[in-house]
Design an enzyme around this catalytic site. Structure first.
Site, mmCIF file in Angstrom:
data_model
loop_
_atom_site.group_PDB
_atom_site.id
_atom_site.type_symbol
_atom_site.label_atom_id
_atom_site.label_comp_id
_atom_site.label_asym_id
_atom_site.label_seq_id
_atom_site.Cartn_x
_atom_site.Cartn_y
_atom_site.Cartn_z
ATOM 1 N N SER A 1 0.293 -1.222 0.407
ATOM 2 C CA SER A 1 0.056 0.121 0.125
ATOM 3 C C SER A 1 0.337 1.462 0.390
ATOM 4 O O SER A 1 1.597 1.482 -1.319
ATOM 5 C CB SER A 1 -1.268 -0.195 0.984
ATOM 6 O OG SER A 1 -2.169 1.217 1.628
ATOM 7 N N ASP B 1 -5.751 1.911 -3.427
ATOM 8 C CA ASP B 1 -7.345 2.234 -2.752
ATOM 9 C C ASP B 1 -7.365 3.338 -1.879
ATOM 10 O O ASP B 1 -8.569 3.137 -1.631
ATOM 11 C CB ASP B 1 -7.067 0.241 -2.138
ATOM 12 C CG ASP B 1 -5.620 1.290 -0.718
ATOM 13 O OD1 ASP B 1 -5.340 1.754 -0.866
ATOM 14 O OD2 ASP B 1 -6.246 0.028 -0.136
ATOM 15 N N ASP C 1 -2.511 6.138 -3.215
ATOM 16 C CA ASP C 1 -1.356 5.606 -2.945
ATOM 17 C C ASP C 1 -0.849 4.243 -3.675
ATOM 18 O O ASP C 1 -1.572 4.611 -5.016
ATOM 19 C CB ASP C 1 -1.868 5.555 -1.419
ATOM 20 C CG ASP C 1 -2.936 3.968 -1.422
ATOM 21 O OD1 ASP C 1 -3.492 3.672 -2.547
ATOM 22 O OD2 ASP C 1 -2.986 3.282 -0.411
ATOM 23 N N ASP D 1 -0.744 1.079 -4.152
ATOM 24 C CA ASP D 1 -2.225 -0.216 -4.917
ATOM 25 C C ASP D 1 -3.197 0.635 -5.519
ATOM 26 O O ASP D 1 -3.887 0.496 -5.644
ATOM 27 C CB ASP D 1 -2.278 -1.236 -3.847
ATOM 28 C CG ASP D 1 -3.448 -0.737 -2.275
ATOM 29 O OD1 ASP D 1 -3.268 0.514 -1.840
ATOM 30 O OD2 ASP D 1 -3.302 -1.364 -1.700
#
Length: 448
Positions: free
Chosen positions: A100, A244, A240, A242
């Site tokens: 992340s 999400d 960010d 990833d």
């Protein structure tokens, strides 16, 4: 052995903590636990742009194949793409290799079930139990019963189409800046906004394996804030690593965090009659300004512990449609089963387009109250002292009375360090600064 899984999967420094061996074991145990065994199981595997992703993917896939399951490799796509495509492709599970917003040396492995939801604690514990048992009773098929690796080339395209379809409107005429954090959104976000007709200006979209989240993206939005103004954009979005989560920037270069995004979207959805039970789900860390704004708009708020998994639990339990965190994890449950940065960005852009109001105007629905956070060092066995010591309890009540409904006192024990976090919100920054420091000193003194 201590618990392998944290609040968001298994995470650690790649190749020392999160090793290829551990990735293999997680693939093998995860494939065994998450599939019914009555058919040839299918498990999706994706990754972000970290250099360690290739190593961990190879090991994870080997583990999946070793129990006779198929591994469908999606390549570099956002985490929410895995959640969505697990459902669409009829897979038994999905796995995302990402840490992340963490620095490049970290990586993580996160599982989704066949409905695209993060795993329950019980399922995670069962995966760990299988590993610790030495894979007792786990089959080792041979010959034609081994699994195959399949490369799914349409994954990114399918996810982009889904994200675009969530708004059903052209974004022509909008100038939009995107900060892709040199991460998993570097193709998906750029293509989605471009295909919807927006004029886009992009930074940090050249991942080299080592520059993910490096002074960029949602944890470092300063560059985007300047870039939006410089390029005369209507808005900007920072993802960010990833993708999400997502934060926005208005046309004047002001940060529009998750609290603002939630309030803007809740107000808009309520006006359309699409906010389930007129309720927004937030965590205790959301600014009191959000609560006040929602009250003014006759929107109910359901408040959970910190963590998007607790937000999702509340949404699923009560059937609510919108929830999230100040950090930019926003869940539109009508669209996806997890936080989705691209879907969030597209919703905000579509609201600007449909209402004809600027993002600066829209964010005026909420006024942020000044907030101060002070750490008080306490021994691990005294982290609940604020609930037990009569003098501290009395002092908190006194402070809350002084704030007179226009502020609050919140004390949260740290889950990882010997300290409690003393947070105050109120209308007067100097006043709450003094209160927070005094309360932190009082707590520390009581512990010594």
């Amino acid at each position: 052995m201590s618990r392998l899984f944290g609040t968001d999967g298994v995470r650690g420094i790649a190749n020392t903590e999160l090793t290829a061996e551990l990735a293999y074991n997680l693939g093998r145990a995860g494939a065994y636990v998450l599939t019914e065994g009555t058919h040839k199981p299918k498990i999706l595997v994706a990754k972000d742009t970290r250099i360690s992703g290739d190593m961990l993917e190879a090991a994870l896939v080997a583990g999946i194949l070793s129990v006779g399951a198929e591994a469908v490799c999606l390549g570099v796509v956002p985490t929410p793409a895995v959640a969505h495509l697990t459902r669409v492709y009829g897979a038994d599970a999905g796995v995302m290799i990402s840490a992340s917003h963490n620095p490049v040396e970290y990586n993580g492995i996160k599982f989704f079930d066949d409905k695209g939801y993060k795993l329950s604690d019980d399922l995670e514990d069962e995966i760990q139990r299988v590993i610790e048992s030495g894979f007792e009773n786990v089959p080792s098929p041979t010959g034609a019963n081994l699994g195959r690796e399949i490369i799914e080339k349409a994954a990114l395209e399918d996810y982009i189409s889904f994200a675009k379809d969530t708004i059903g409107i052209s974004l022509e005429g909008l100038r939009v800046a995107l900060d892709c954090a040199n991460g998993a959104s570097h193709e998906a976000a750029v293509r989605a906004f471009r295909e919807l007709g927006a004029e886009i200006f992009v930074i940090n979209d050249n991942p080299d394996g080592t520059n993910i989240n490096e002074n960029c993206g949602s944890t470092h939005p300063e560059e985007l804030m300047e870039y939006v103004v410089k390029k005369k954009c209507h808005m900007g979005f920072a993802f960010d690593g990833d993708a999400d989560r997502c934060l926005a920037v208005d046309e004047q270069g002001n940060l529009v965090d998750g609290d603002f995004i939630l309030t803007i979207c809740a107000k808009y959805l309520k006006e359309l009659g699409r906010l389930k039970d007129d309720t927004l789900v937030v965590t205790v860390m959301s600014n009191l300004g959000l609560m006040i704004a929602c009250k003014n708009e006759k929107i109910n708020t359901a408040v959970t512990k910190v963590g998007d998994r607790y937000v999702l639990e509340e949404m699923l339990a009560k059937g609510y449609s919108l929830g999230g965190e100040q950090s930019g994890h926003i869940i539109f449950l009508d669209h996806n089963s997890t936080g989705d940065g691209l879907v969030t960005a597209l919703q905000v852009a579509s609201i600007v387009k449909r209402t004809g109001k600027s993002l600066f105007e829209l964010k005026n629905v909420m006024k942020v109250l000044p907030q101060v956070l002070v750490n008080a060092k306490v021994p691990n066995n005294m982290k609940n002292i604020h609930e037990e010591d009569e003098e501290i309890i009395a002092e908190i009540k006194k402070m809350e009375a002084a704030l007179d409904g226009c502020g609050r006192v919140l004390i949260r024990p740290s889950g990882t360090e010997p300290l409690v976090r003393v947070m105050l919100e109120g209308e007067n920054q100097a006043e709450i600064d003094e209160m927070a420091h005094n309360l932190a000193k009082m707590i520390e003194a009581k512990c010594n």
